[in-house]
Scaffold this active site. Structure first.
Site, PDB file in Angstrom:
ATOM      1  N   LYS A  31       0.905  -1.270   0.153  1.00  0.00           N
ATOM      2  CA  LYS A  31      -0.101  -0.073  -0.011  1.00  0.00           C
ATOM      3  C   LYS A  31       0.920   1.274  -0.059  1.00  0.00           C
ATOM      4  O   LYS A  31       0.719   2.100  -0.756  1.00  0.00           O
ATOM      5  CB  LYS A  31      -0.962   0.031   1.347  1.00  0.00           C
ATOM      6  CG  LYS A  31      -1.961  -0.962   1.085  1.00  0.00           C
ATOM      7  CD  LYS A  31      -2.720  -1.208   2.367  1.00  0.00           C
ATOM      8  CE  LYS A  31      -3.710  -2.449   2.205  1.00  0.00           C
ATOM      9  NZ  LYS A  31      -4.540  -2.750   3.375  1.00  0.00           N
ATOM     10  N   GLN A  71      -4.811  -1.138   9.373  1.00  0.00           N
ATOM     11  CA  GLN A  71      -4.512  -2.573   8.981  1.00  0.00           C
ATOM     12  C   GLN A  71      -5.370  -3.576  10.075  1.00  0.00           C
ATOM     13  O   GLN A  71      -4.785  -3.615  11.143  1.00  0.00           O
ATOM     14  CB  GLN A  71      -2.969  -3.222   8.787  1.00  0.00           C
ATOM     15  CG  GLN A  71      -3.065  -4.375   7.844  1.00  0.00           C
ATOM     16  CD  GLN A  71      -3.493  -4.427   6.493  1.00  0.00           C
ATOM     17  OE1 GLN A  71      -3.398  -3.585   5.780  1.00  0.00           O
ATOM     18  NE2 GLN A  71      -4.149  -5.386   6.307  1.00  0.00           N
ATOM     19  N   ASP A  95     -10.950   3.007   4.110  1.00  0.00           N
ATOM     20  CA  ASP A  95     -11.632   1.844   4.075  1.00  0.00           C
ATOM     21  C   ASP A  95     -13.038   1.616   3.977  1.00  0.00           C
ATOM     22  O   ASP A  95     -13.740   0.481   3.708  1.00  0.00           O
ATOM     23  CB  ASP A  95     -11.155   1.076   5.300  1.00  0.00           C
ATOM     24  CG  ASP A  95      -9.962   0.062   4.938  1.00  0.00           C
ATOM     25  OD1 ASP A  95      -9.420  -0.223   4.095  1.00  0.00           O
ATOM     26  OD2 ASP A  95      -9.111  -0.210   5.855  1.00  0.00           O
TER      27      ASP A  95
END
Ligand code: NDP
Length: 298
Positions: free
Chosen positions: A54, A98, A121
């Site tokens: 990422k 994460q 997200d």
């Protein structure tokens, strides 16, 4: 018959190029360089690989990348304090924490603490609510990737009979809502569904997000159907050597490819779309937070 492969790698590359163009446009027109902060707690090796990818792809798209690696024993209070700091940081447009987090941290509390305008997200209840309302917001990345790939293969999804197998908050539920927002007729299946194979045989589009290797068989599919396989399952691969493994999806690819009209491979299908959609969300968030028009392509 052999299905057309839906190349998620190539589609993701195109999306990343569109994001880079959008980022350049934001910079040129408004002096804005979008920034993504990635937070990783603990030392799960798979999470380290995801976050490294990422971070690299964020920089490649011309965005600022901020990485926060915290030890596994970080307290929930300390993580919340970091999230608050990132919420207040004007250079940060997207915050990615994460998952999974260590067990002593309540991940729902962390997600709820993220500014919804920076929730790239798409997991905050406010963004989930916007999907339910069919209004623009930050959409979860893997579900968004599924819809883009389905459109790539089928074009307009209006009126399509879609079956989504799996109803998780992360994948199944948002996929079903997004498809409905595209005017597909959506059925959601889960572990209590009766006659899953029968439902599958009626569907023009099957999205499998279950986490069970090769569960969807070739003879479950309607000939010519589009199959989006979200599953990532690691299974033993003795043919590659002792102790070796390989990735397979939730669909029996060898069988399905003979019946379907189009299908995503695993790996190389939905997987690569997730990070590309995350980058797109960061560029989108940078524009929306400042009341600027969202650049084309994201
Ligand atoms: P979850 O375990 O959270 O959800 C699985 C869903 O499948 C549940 O809704 C469950 O039903 C349903 N299910 C389980 N068994 C059956 C069955 N026999 N028949 C029908 N439905 C069943 O998984 P996720 O949604 O998080 O992930 C699904 C898969 O997608 C996994 O393989 C995961 O690795 C992969 N994944 C891939 C991503 C990517 O490509 N980037 C990102 C995220 C996930 P019930 O609700 O009744 O329990």
């Amino acid at each position: 018959m052999s299905a057309t492969l839906i190349d998620g790698k190539a589609r993701a590359e195109r999306l990343r190029a569109d994001v880079a163009t959008a980022v350049a446009a934001l910079k040129a027109a408004h002096g804005v360089q979008p920034g993504l902060a990635a937070v990783l707690v603990g030392d799960d090796p798979a999470s380290h690989v995801y976050v490294a990818n990422k971070v690299r792809q964020t920089a490649e798209a011309g965005m600022q990348s901020f990485e926060h690696r915290l030890p596994a024993d970080t307290s929930e209070a300390d993580l919340l304090a970091l999230v608050e700091k990132l919420n207040a940081d004007e250079t940060v447009d997207g915050i990615l924490v994460q998952m999974p987090l260590p067990k002593h941290i309540d991940s729902d509390r962390i997600v709820m603490a993220i500014d919804p305008a920076k929730d790239v997200d798409g997991l905050h209840p406010q963004n989930a609510g916007l999907i339910v309302l069919g209004r623009p917001g930050l959409v979860p990345c893997t579900p968004q990737g599924c819809v883009i790939l389905a459109e790539e293969a089928m074009g307009d999804l209006s009126g399509v009979d879609a079956l989504v197998i799996g109803r998780s908050i992360l994948v199944g539920k948002p996929v079903a809502l997004l498809l409905q927002n595209k005017n597909a007729t959506v059925t959601m299946a889960h572990s209590r569904t009766r006659d899953l194979a029968g439902l599958c045989r009626k569907a023009d589009l099957v999205v499998a997000a279950v986490g069970r290797p090769k569960m969807v068989r070739g003879d479950w599919l309607k000939p010519g159907a589009c199959v989006i396989d979200v599953g990532i399952n690691r299974v033993p691969a003795p043919e590659k050597g002792e102790g070796k493994t390989r990735l397979v999806g939730d669909v029996d690819f060898a069988e399905a490819v003979e019946v379907a009209g189009s299908i995503t491979p695993v790996p190389g299908g939905v997987g690569p779309m997730t990070i590309a959609c995350l980058l797109a969300n960061t560029a989108k968030a940078a524009a929306l937070r400042r009341g600027l028009p969202v650049p084309a392509g994201v």
